[in-house]
Design an enzyme around this catalytic site. Structure first.
Site, PDB file in Angstrom:
ATOM      1  N   GLY A   1       0.897  -1.191   0.010  1.00  0.00           N
ATOM      2  CA  GLY A   1       0.212   0.088  -0.041  1.00  0.00           C
ATOM      3  C   GLY A   1       1.021   1.318   0.104  1.00  0.00           C
ATOM      4  O   GLY A   1       2.249   1.184   0.333  1.00  0.00           O
TER       5      GLY A   1
ATOM      6  N   GLN B   1       3.212   9.790   0.841  1.00  0.00           N
ATOM      7  CA  GLN B   1       4.404   8.995   0.838  1.00  0.00           C
ATOM      8  C   GLN B   1       5.626   9.338  -0.301  1.00  0.00           C
ATOM      9  O   GLN B   1       6.795   8.801  -0.310  1.00  0.00           O
ATOM     10  CB  GLN B   1       4.488   7.599   1.076  1.00  0.00           C
ATOM     11  CG  GLN B   1       3.727   7.201   2.310  1.00  0.00           C
ATOM     12  CD  GLN B   1       3.458   5.750   2.611  1.00  0.00           C
ATOM     13  OE1 GLN B   1       2.579   5.338   2.016  1.00  0.00           O
ATOM     14  NE2 GLN B   1       4.521   5.144   3.083  1.00  0.00           N
TER      15      GLN B   1
ATOM     16  N   CYS C   1       5.911  -0.131   6.937  1.00  0.00           N
ATOM     17  CA  CYS C   1       5.521   1.144   6.020  1.00  0.00           C
ATOM     18  C   CYS C   1       6.803   1.485   5.437  1.00  0.00           C
ATOM     19  O   CYS C   1       7.894   1.505   5.933  1.00  0.00           O
ATOM     20  CB  CYS C   1       4.830   2.182   7.336  1.00  0.00           C
ATOM     21  SG  CYS C   1       4.678   3.861   6.335  1.00  0.00           S
ATOM     22  N   LEU C   2       6.452   1.818   4.245  1.00  0.00           N
ATOM     23  CA  LEU C   2       7.555   2.086   3.296  1.00  0.00           C
ATOM     24  C   LEU C   2       8.152   3.402   3.687  1.00  0.00           C
ATOM     25  O   LEU C   2       9.534   3.867   3.488  1.00  0.00           O
ATOM     26  CB  LEU C   2       7.236   2.294   1.870  1.00  0.00           C
ATOM     27  CG  LEU C   2       6.531   0.970   1.128  1.00  0.00           C
ATOM     28  CD1 LEU C   2       6.187   1.418  -0.178  1.00  0.00           C
ATOM     29  CD2 LEU C   2       7.673   0.132   1.345  1.00  0.00           C
TER      30      LEU C   2
ATOM     31  N   HIS D   1      -4.683   1.795   7.270  1.00  0.00           N
ATOM     32  CA  HIS D   1      -3.283   2.160   7.479  1.00  0.00           C
ATOM     33  C   HIS D   1      -2.974   3.530   6.473  1.00  0.00           C
ATOM     34  O   HIS D   1      -2.545   4.569   6.697  1.00  0.00           O
ATOM     35  CB  HIS D   1      -2.469   1.158   7.168  1.00  0.00           C
ATOM     36  CG  HIS D   1      -0.976   1.486   6.994  1.00  0.00           C
ATOM     37  ND1 HIS D   1       0.210   0.860   7.720  1.00  0.00           N
ATOM     38  CD2 HIS D   1      -0.326   2.159   6.328  1.00  0.00           C
ATOM     39  CE1 HIS D   1       1.097   1.248   7.618  1.00  0.00           C
ATOM     40  NE2 HIS D   1       1.171   2.539   6.600  1.00  0.00           N
ATOM     41  N   GLU D   2      -3.522   3.265   4.925  1.00  0.00           N
ATOM     42  CA  GLU D   2      -3.342   4.307   4.062  1.00  0.00           C
ATOM     43  C   GLU D   2      -4.214   5.603   4.236  1.00  0.00           C
ATOM     44  O   GLU D   2      -3.720   6.709   4.197  1.00  0.00           O
ATOM     45  CB  GLU D   2      -3.555   3.621   2.708  1.00  0.00           C
ATOM     46  CG  GLU D   2      -2.746   2.658   2.298  1.00  0.00           C
ATOM     47  CD  GLU D   2      -1.170   2.589   2.636  1.00  0.00           C
ATOM     48  OE1 GLU D   2      -0.605   3.893   2.691  1.00  0.00           O
ATOM     49  OE2 GLU D   2      -0.698   1.772   2.891  1.00  0.00           O
TER      50      GLU D   2
ATOM     51  N   HIS E   1      -2.612   7.979   6.655  1.00  0.00           N
ATOM     52  CA  HIS E   1      -1.335   8.440   6.095  1.00  0.00           C
ATOM     53  C   HIS E   1      -2.058   9.958   5.661  1.00  0.00           C
ATOM     54  O   HIS E   1      -1.338  10.709   5.727  1.00  0.00           O
ATOM     55  CB  HIS E   1      -0.762   7.817   4.784  1.00  0.00           C
ATOM     56  CG  HIS E   1       0.268   6.949   5.240  1.00  0.00           C
ATOM     57  ND1 HIS E   1       1.322   7.537   5.616  1.00  0.00           N
ATOM     58  CD2 HIS E   1       0.446   5.671   5.082  1.00  0.00           C
ATOM     59  CE1 HIS E   1       2.180   6.369   5.874  1.00  0.00           C
ATOM     60  NE2 HIS E   1       1.874   5.406   5.553  1.00  0.00           N
TER      61      HIS E   1
HETATM   62 NI    NI Z   1       2.653   3.190   5.461  1.00  0.00          NI
END
Ligand code: NI
Length: 182
Positions: free
Chosen positions: A46, A51, A102-103, A144-145, A148
């Site tokens: 995701g 990000q 998480c990236l 989660h997204e 963000h």
């Molecule tokens: Ni993330």
């Protein structure tokens, strides 16, 4: 299409509240393409636009290869979903725990408890309103997204002690990187 650089903590942009997309046009579809390319390259399941430094309410998800059984080639297992202006409009009382990553917080994983199912409303790439019921890993990923987009990270859902430790580690890494001129 291009792979965009990822924004890593403690970068303050990750705390921004992203703006709604006003029109789903070629510009937005190009951002989505870049997001998928960046996400698959990482690899991750995701990604939120912030990000890659874009403060707009756009997320990409593909839990295909994680959810299905492990046969068939990579392309067949791809199940890309792009959600524009996603809104969680319902959550189950039942909760589930997944180990999240998480990236923007590379190589750190922790268990997070969230509602097991959510109902999400969003615009698709044609600008049409859609609603889906998400369950399991997909539901966790959506939450989660969407977090963000409101400047919330998964480490905000773990203990302060653990969060402080992670932030400290990444702040130190960022300083070292800056000092080394990388
Ligand atoms: Ni993330």
């Amino acid at each position: 299409m291009s792979i965009r650089p990822l924004v890593i903590i403690p970068d303050n942009r990750l705390r921004l509240i992203s703006d709604p997309v006003t029109r789903v046009d070629a510009r937005v579809r190009a951002i989505v393409e870049d997001m998928f390319e960046t996400m698959y390259d990482a690899p991750g399941v995701g990604l939120a636009a912030i990000q890659v430094g874009i403060p707009e309410r756009i997320i990409t998800i593909d839990v295909g290869s994680r959810d299905s059984e492990g046969d068939g080639d990579e392309e067949e297992k791809k199940r890309p979903v792009a959600l524009i202006n996603p809104e969680i409009i319902g959550v189950s009382e039942e909760m589930s725990v997944y180990q999240e990553g998480c990236l923007s917080i590379p190589d750190y994983y922790a268990d997070v408890e969230r509602p097991k199912r959510v109902r999400v409303r969003f615009l698709d790439l044609n600008g049409e309103t859609q609603e889906v019921e998400a369950d399991g890993l997909f539901a966790t990923c959506v939450q989660h997204e969407v977090d963000h987009l409101d400047g919330v990270l998964f480490i905000d859902h773990i203990s302060k002690l653990k969060r402080d430790r992670v932030m400290k580690k990444f702040t130190k890494l960022a300083k070292e990187k800056e000092r080394d001129g990388a």
